[in-house]
Design a protein around this motif. Structure first.
Motif, PDB file in Angstrom:
ATOM      1  N   GLN A 187      49.180  48.939  94.120  1.00  0.00           N
ATOM      2  CA  GLN A 187      49.735  49.647  95.267  1.00  0.00           C
ATOM      3  C   GLN A 187      49.113  49.109  96.540  1.00  0.00           C
ATOM      4  N   TRP A 188      49.945  48.936  97.564  1.00  0.00           N
ATOM      5  CA  TRP A 188      49.463  48.455  98.865  1.00  0.00           C
ATOM      6  C   TRP A 188      48.485  49.479  99.427  1.00  0.00           C
ATOM      7  N   GLN A 189      47.290  49.016  99.840  1.00  0.00           N
ATOM      8  CA  GLN A 189      46.220  49.948 100.222  1.00  0.00           C
ATOM      9  C   GLN A 189      45.960  49.986 101.724  1.00  0.00           C
ATOM     10  N   HIS A 190      46.720  49.232 102.493  1.00  0.00           N
ATOM     11  CA  HIS A 190      46.367  49.107 103.916  1.00  0.00           C
ATOM     12  C   HIS A 190      47.463  49.688 104.806  1.00  0.00           C
ATOM     13  N   VAL A 191      47.422  49.328 106.084  1.00  0.00           N
ATOM     14  CA  VAL A 191      48.398  49.861 107.043  1.00  0.00           C
ATOM     15  C   VAL A 191      49.809  49.488 106.598  1.00  0.00           C
ATOM     16  N   LEU A 207      51.286  45.661 106.649  1.00  0.00           N
ATOM     17  CA  LEU A 207      52.681  45.315 106.360  1.00  0.00           C
ATOM     18  C   LEU A 207      53.485  46.148 107.357  1.00  0.00           C
ATOM     19  N   MET A 208      53.998  45.474 108.377  1.00  0.00           N
ATOM     20  CA  MET A 208      54.710  46.206 109.434  1.00  0.00           C
ATOM     21  C   MET A 208      56.067  45.567 109.689  1.00  0.00           C
ATOM     22  N   GLN A 246      41.712  44.643  97.716  1.00  0.00           N
ATOM     23  CA  GLN A 246      41.498  46.090  97.616  1.00  0.00           C
ATOM     24  C   GLN A 246      42.431  46.697  96.568  1.00  0.00           C
ATOM     25  N   MET A 247      43.674  46.158  96.478  1.00  0.00           N
ATOM     26  CA  MET A 247      44.618  46.788  95.536  1.00  0.00           C
ATOM     27  C   MET A 247      44.160  46.563  94.093  1.00  0.00           C
ATOM     28  N   GLY A 293      36.510  52.786 100.440  1.00  0.00           N
ATOM     29  CA  GLY A 293      36.762  51.404 100.838  1.00  0.00           C
ATOM     30  C   GLY A 293      38.193  51.175 101.202  1.00  0.00           C
ATOM     31  N   LYS A 294      39.041  52.174 100.978  1.00  0.00           N
ATOM     32  CA  LYS A 294      40.469  51.959 101.184  1.00  0.00           C
ATOM     33  C   LYS A 294      40.802  52.178 102.643  1.00  0.00           C
ATOM     34  N   ASN A 295      40.160  53.209 103.219  1.00  0.00           N
ATOM     35  CA  ASN A 295      40.283  53.441 104.647  1.00  0.00           C
ATOM     36  C   ASN A 295      41.691  53.162 105.139  1.00  0.00           C
ATOM     37  N   LEU A 296      42.616  54.057 104.827  1.00  0.00           N
ATOM     38  CA  LEU A 296      44.041  53.769 105.060  1.00  0.00           C
ATOM     39  C   LEU A 296      44.374  53.343 106.469  1.00  0.00           C
TER      40      LEU A 296
END
Length: 1301
Positions: free
Chosen positions: A333-337, A357-358, A592-593, A739-742
């Motif tokens: 699963q995507w873990q970032h913005v 991913l924007m 991270q994922m 550590g994921k800190n969305l």
């Protein structure tokens, strides 16, 4: 039902949470939307104005609070847009999602349409704005905007496809004949209140907990159809909205559900617990937009957690591609913005120095080159409308990419789609555009009407409709098609369309509509494509469980130590993978994922398995039953997906046989006279009937008891929408967010304080990431050094090291691009360095001194010999600028980082760069990481810790560049002449090649030379031609320095070169050791890399050959141990991965090498008495033995007795003579060294030993006690040497040069 607001108790189970209406608020009037990018040069019709949430039902739901700002911003990302009757008034559809703080998602589905403006106030305000604009236009030189840009970019799309579609409408619509866009096209965007009708955009939206896109789209489009239809709908609109909000449940896992829109029933289905999770966005469309190859490349970027920016004029395309790609990540699963639609007011978020991913809406007619992005060093830019992508440099390919693309193409072709893509499925607009134009000209056939309905429901690609309609309305085209058919020419997809249309007509007689067919087809295509991706991961990670490290007794202790612990044995996992997969996998397992996936695996021993993990583990189990994989463990053979048909059948069965039907919409208890129907206007709905659901007549609420529902909810929901509040759940959440800190952008509050807070979080995040990365690099590197010193197992590979350094380069680029004032070039770091260089060079010219501030000379590496090396940021930049191989700024920045790291100057250089505060202030905003003093200091300190270990990350990567070297020869002046009258020469060799023989100018002990990168230096050949009176030369050592990296190597010699002295050698091969600069020796003493082996020291040679026997002689045990150790080191060398082996020459001839150990064995018990005042060497023994073997008749007897023995005799004599006859003057010890090396290479040493032992010469030259006369010792030596036979020993040319064998 809960006692809260009626209906809210079952909210998690409801199909939709909110119904929202957004648009123009007549009370507040026209407010320019400054955030959406105001442009006063444009005609007022094209400007953006603020939209408002006009109504939302219900007011609030506990499990999903209503976020008014976010919803308004995402329903109408560009604010309101105005049109006149001359413009296309086609409705549009787009979707969006909101990610909440805990990572859960809510989906929004929006139908935007145009409604006539009835307020006289708004109309006159628009007229006034137009007159002002007109006056300005006439005072300034007239520039005509292109007519195609008349459609404002307010809503889902303004792509070239739409402008084509809208112009095709106009040829048929009567309004276009009168108004037209004549001549300049500016008239097209003018507005006259008397003559023109003004329209404004309005949006109706459903907000749902799960992405049932097709169902929501069809519901909204039917609702809108009821508004524009000439007949009022069967029931008031409130009934349908109330029904979808309160009476339609979420289908349970593995079931399908039918509910009713205004005109037609709507189907949706949800995958079962063992199937891939729900994904309703059309993947086929994503593949058509990008093409298979491009999509796989973008997918790889997302897997490696790069920054991915999607770019399109159409919001729905942004969502389709973003959701499509994140869906394909299963089981990860995507873990970032994650912001698939970035509203204009949030553009500062592109500055985020984190993976994201924007999706960004492109303005019409704007060129990609004009798009200023804060950072592009690690950016994957995806231009959806033009079907092209820009990839970051240094990008590994997905494993088995070609076969993978082939399999995906087969699936697409099976469904009649082109794998190349670029055949753009037009955005939803065109489907409904056709509808508007058709309504204007009257429908041509019942079948077409049905097709148009499908189009309106978003179930047929609009292009298909356009083509069909053109065909049926145009006799010429029909004739052309018939002709094409007769001549056998295929007209792409037309036959299938017409056939589909006929089938559709027939279908309507029997059960399924065309819309349902299309939906089923889409669902099957979706799941088959996803299965192919899931199968790749199942193949790559079949055995991942074997490498998971589970060391904690319970969840609490695991959570407490989570950051300190290694959860996954990366090195062993990589060593188990096929070679071609490594570049990708070594980077992927650092993401991270992947870390979160492993965390979930570990937590599953105390908790219920995370849903994605449960499905994935199930897949792996199933695959194991199908094929036993053990023999092909490391095989990179491509395995096709076996689940495709099975998954498609499951979906088909669910949609064929509907499990549940929701309550039909029904009359509500409404006040009479309100909500009057007026065609073309969306009515104001009665709030009181929509504020809450039915109290207890909902038959769904009785199906399952509340307690059971509470238990089921977290299990059913793959999206973690509801979470228990007990302690364990708190721990789980903690672990997941670790550590994921969305770092999701808050859409609702955009005050400067919130933006500052967000940036502060980024600064903290970057610092934490720097700490983790440097710590990881140190731990891995020191772990490896510990192994070289003999502790435990190695746990880093060159590949892993390279991955860690690449990720450090990426981090530095992100830090340097945070808070930039103005972006220049793709690399923010290199741009800063260039500014610094320009300033330094200017200062230098003014001062006219070669050494300016910030440049120091490193203390000389040895008290004698090499001059100090100048150290400066600019000097290292010039080295990089001189490298023609690097073409881009990003490449130069990475090379500069690698060089600084190798020179142990990275922290010092960056400190120097940032010490120019005026420059930093000029380049960076106040909130930038580089202007936060305390964090900057800590960051430089973390980088300083990397000086504790040795990296060769520059030398080993840029192997083809030319490098200047400096060599100095240092004689022992006390015992010999400093100069020699002969002509000396030198040849320097390294792991990557040698310099060739170079003459040293007479009476000069120092020279510089340029040659292609030699890598780590291994040997120096030093010699002279013995000319002149003072030909003998006692050399202490040779020093060689790489003038770019500053690495200095010392090659100890400590022996004579000259005839009639020592062993008579005119040429010696010296083995190198890397010298640690004095200034750093103190710092690094505790943790430095063990020095490589070096030439055997003078002391050891003297102790062996000393006549008087001075110096301590090694004992028999020590000698045997040294031999075992030397052979062991060679065996270890061959067990390392090829790229990390280092130099074999060092292991053979260096200190502690095989030659030295065997020399000790041969010198043990050697009679060293002087004969005629002359030293005797082991080579003398070998020469005499060979002469004896050749000359005596016994040789013949030997041959008769045992042929192999005779052959061995033969080989020993041949090798010894070849060495003696070489043109090189290598001396007796040099000849012995060469014999040992050649014997090891050709696997002959163990055969030669018995011959030498049997030879009678041994009794004359060795004492009784010598090891060579001890049968047991010799047999054990033979067996040790035989263990080398399994390995291919190759010798450096510097050793074997001139020997003819």
């Amino acid at each position: 039902m809960s006692a809260g607001p009626a209906g809210s108790g079952s909210a998690p189970h409801r199909f939709a949470h909110y119904f929202v209406v957004c648009g123009l608020d007549n009370e507040t009037g026209l407010e320019p939307d400054a955030l959406a990018g105001e442009n006063f040069d444009q005609s007022p019709l094209k400007r953006t104005f603020k939209s408002k949430v006009l109504a939302h039902y219900p007011q609030n739901i506990e499990c999903n609070p209503f976020d008014q700002d976010a919803v308004n911003m995402l329903c109408m990302p560009k604010g309101l847009s105005f049109r006149t009757q001359r413009d296309s008034l086609a409705p549009r559809f787009h979707s969006f999602l909101i990610t909440r703080e805990d990572g859960s998602r809510t989906y929004g589905f929006v139908h935007t349409f145009y409604e006539e403006v009835t307020s006289a106030q708004i109309r006159s305000a628009m007229q006034t704005l137009h007159q002002m604009h007109h006056a300005e236009q006439h005072t300034s030189p007239h520039t005509c905007p292109s007519s195609s840009s008349s459609s404002s970019s307010s809503s889902s799309s303004s792509s070239s496809m739409d402008s084509l579609a809208s112009s095709s409408d106009e040829t048929e619509s009567p309004s276009s004949q009168t108004g037209g866009r004549g001549g300049c096209g500016c008239s097209g965007s003018s507005y006259d209140a008397e003559r023109d009708t003004l329209y404004v955009s309005k949006a109706i939206c459903l907000i749902a907990p799960m992405p049932f896109m097709h169902a929501c789209r069809r519901f909204l489009s039917q609702l809108h159809r009821a508004v524009v239809s000439q007949q009022p709908p069967p029931l008031p609109l409130e009934s349908y909205v109330h029904n979808v909000l309160y009476e339609v449940p979420l289908p349970p896992p593995g079931r399908s559900l039918k509910f009713h829109g205004v005109y037609e029933p709507i189907l949706c289905q949800r995958p079962g617990p063992s199937e891939l999770p729900l994904a309703d966005f059309p993947l086929g469309e994503a593949f058509q937009l990008l093409g298979v190859e491009n999509l796989v490349q973008v997918f790889t970027c997302v897997l490696l957690e790069m920054q991915v920016l999607l770019y399109s004029q159409d919001y729905q395309r942004l969502m389709v591609v973003a959701e499509g790609i994140t869906t394909l990540l299963f089981p990860f699963q995507w873990q970032h913005v994650y912001v698939p639609i970035l509203p204009a007011s949030l553009l500062h978020f592109l500055d985020a120095p984190v993976p994201y991913l924007m999706g960004l809406q492109s303005k019409e007619g704007t060129d990609r080159s004009k798009l200023e992005l804060p950072q592009e060093a690690n950016l994957c830019f995806v231009d959806i409308d033009n079907h092209c992508i820009e990839l970051p440099e240094d990008f590994p390919q997905f494993p088995n990419k070609a076969e993978f693309i082939q399999e995906l193409s087969e699936v697409l072709l099976h469904y009649g789609l082109s794998p190349e893509g670029g055949v753009t499925p037009p955005p939803p607009t065109t489907t409904t555009t056709t509808q508007t134009c058709v309504t204007g000209t009257g429908l041509k056939s019942t079948a077409l009407r049905e097709l148009v309905d499908d189009g309106r429901n978003g179930n047929l690609p609009g292009e298909a409709l356009d083509v069909l309609e053109l065909l049926q309305g145009n006799p010429t085209l029909e004739r052309l098609q018939a002709l094409a058919k007769r001549t056998g020419v295929k007209v792409a997809r037309l036959e299938s369309l017409v056939a589909g249309q006929k089938a559709l007509g027939e279908d309507n007689m029997g059960g399924r509509t065309g819309a349902e067919e299309e939906e089923l087809r889409n669902a099957k295509l979706n799941v088959q494509l996803r299965e192919v991706f899931a199968a790749r991961f199942a193949t790559m990670f079949t055995d991942y469980e074997a490498f998971v490290i589970q060391s904690s007794p319970d969840l609490e202790s695991w959570l407490t130590n989570r950051e300190q612990m290694h959860n996954f044995d990366k090195a062993s996992f990589l060593s188990d993978q096929p070679e071609p997969f490594l570049p990708f996998l070594s980077r992927f397992i650092e993401t991270q994922m992947f870390a979160t996936f492993i965390d979930n695996k570990i937590m599953s021993q105390w908790e219920e398995k995370e849903p994605l993990l449960r499905v994935f583990d199930g897949r792996i189990e199933k695959a194991r039953l199908y094929n036993v994989r053990a023999p092909s463990l490391r095989s990179s053979v491509y395995q096709k997906c076996t689940f495709r048909k099975e998954s498609a059948q499951a979906i088909e069965q669910r949609l064929m046989k509907i499990d549940h039907t929701a309550i039909h919409p029904h009359l509500l208890d409404m006040k009479i006279g309100q909500g009057k129907y007026q065609q073309g206007f969306f009515p104001k709905l009665q709030a009181d009937v929509l504020a809450s659901g039915p109290t207890n007549n909902n038959r769904w609420s009785n199906r399952t008891g509340p307690a059971q529902r509470r238990r089921e909810w977290p299990r059913q929901q793959p999206d973690h929408l509801g979470l228990d509040n007990d302690l364990k759940e708190k721990y789980m959440q903690e672990a997941r967010s670790l550590g994921k800190n969305l770092r999701q952008p808050k859409l609702s509050d955009l005050s400067p304080a919130v933006i500052a807070q967000t940036n502060w979080k980024f600064v903290e995040g970057l610092l934490k990431e720097c700490r983790m990365k440097t710590k990881r690099m140190l731990v891995e590197k020191m772990g490896r050094e510990a192994v070289e010193l003999g502790h435990g197992e190695a746990n880093i590979t060159g590949l892993e090291e390279n991955t860690l350094i690449a990720s450090l380069c990426d981090l530095l680029e992100r830090i340097w691009s945070h808070g930039l004032q103005v972006k220049q070039g793709k690399s923010a770091l290199w741009s800063h360095l260039m500014h610094y260089q320009a300033r330094e060079e200017m200062t230098e010219q003014q001062a006219e001194s070669p050494v300016s501030t910030g440049q120091e000379r490193r203390k000389s590496e040895s008290s004698i010999g090499l001059p100090a090396l100048r150290v400066s940021v600019v000097q290292d930049m010039r080295h990089i600028q001189n490298m023609g191989e690097i073409k881009t700024d990003v490449g130069r920045a990475r090379a500069w980082i690698r060089l600084s790291l190798e020179k142990k100057l990275l922290s010092q250089h960056l400190k120097q760069l940032l010490s120019n505060q005026a420059l930093t202030k000029k380049l960076y905003k106040r909130y930038a990481f580089l202007r936060c003093e305390e964090e900057k200091e800590q960051f430089l300190f973390h980088l300083l810790s990397l000086n504790a270990v040795d990296y060769f990350c520059f030398t080993s990567v840029f192997t083809t560049i030319m490098i200047p070297y400096r060599a100095v020869i240092i004689p022992i002046k006390k015992l010999s002449n400093a100069m020699t009258t002969s002509n000396p020469w030198v040849c320097v060799s390294g792991e990557l090649g040698d310099s060739g023989i170079m003459q040293i100018p007479k009476n000069v002990l120092e020279m510089t030379f340029d040659c292609q990168n030699l890598g780590k230096l291994t040997t120096v050949q030093l010699g002279h031609d013995n000319a002149g009176l003072l030909a003998k030369w006692l050399v202490d050592c040779v020093m060689v320095r790489n003038e770019i990296t500053g690495h200095t190597y010392k090659f100890p010699c400590g022996r004579w070169l000259g005839k009639g002295v020592d062993d008579g050698s005119l040429e010696r091969i010296l083995i190198g050791e890397l010298v640690v600069p004095c200034s750093e020796e103190e710092v690094v003493r505790g943790s430095k890399t063990p020095p490589p082996q070096r030439s055997p020291s003078q002391l050891r040679r003297i102790s062996m050959t000393s006549i008087t026997g001075r110096g301590t002689k090694p004992t028999t045990d020590q000698i045997q141990e040294a031999i075992s150790e030397a052979v062991n080191n060679i065996l270890k060398h061959f067990h390392k991965p090829e790229k990390e082996r280092g130099s074999l020459t060092v292991l053979l001839c260096g200190e502690g090498g095989l030659v030295g150990a065997l020399e000790q064995f041969f010198y043990h018990g050697f009679r060293t008495a002087r004969l005629f005042q002359k030293n005797i060497f082991v080579w003398d023994f070998i020469e005499r033995s060979v002469v004896y073997m050749e000359s005596t008749d016994q040789m013949g007897d030997l041959q008769e007795t045992a042929e192999p023995f005779g052959l061995t005799c033969d080989s020993l004599c041949r090798y010894a003579n070849a060495i003696n006859n070489t043109s090189r003057n290598i001396g007796k010890d040099g000849k012995f060294q060469l014999l040992i090396c050649l014997g090891a290479r050709d696997r002959l040493l163990s055969n030669w030993l018995p011959l030498l032992v049997e030879c009678p010469i041994i009794t004359r030259m060795y004492e009784e006690t010598a090891l060579l006369r001890d049968r047991v010792a010799v047999n054990s030596l033979i067996s040790i040497l035989q263990s080398l036979h399994d390995f291919p020993i190759t010798l450096e040319t510097s050793l074997t040069k001139g020997v003819d064998l």
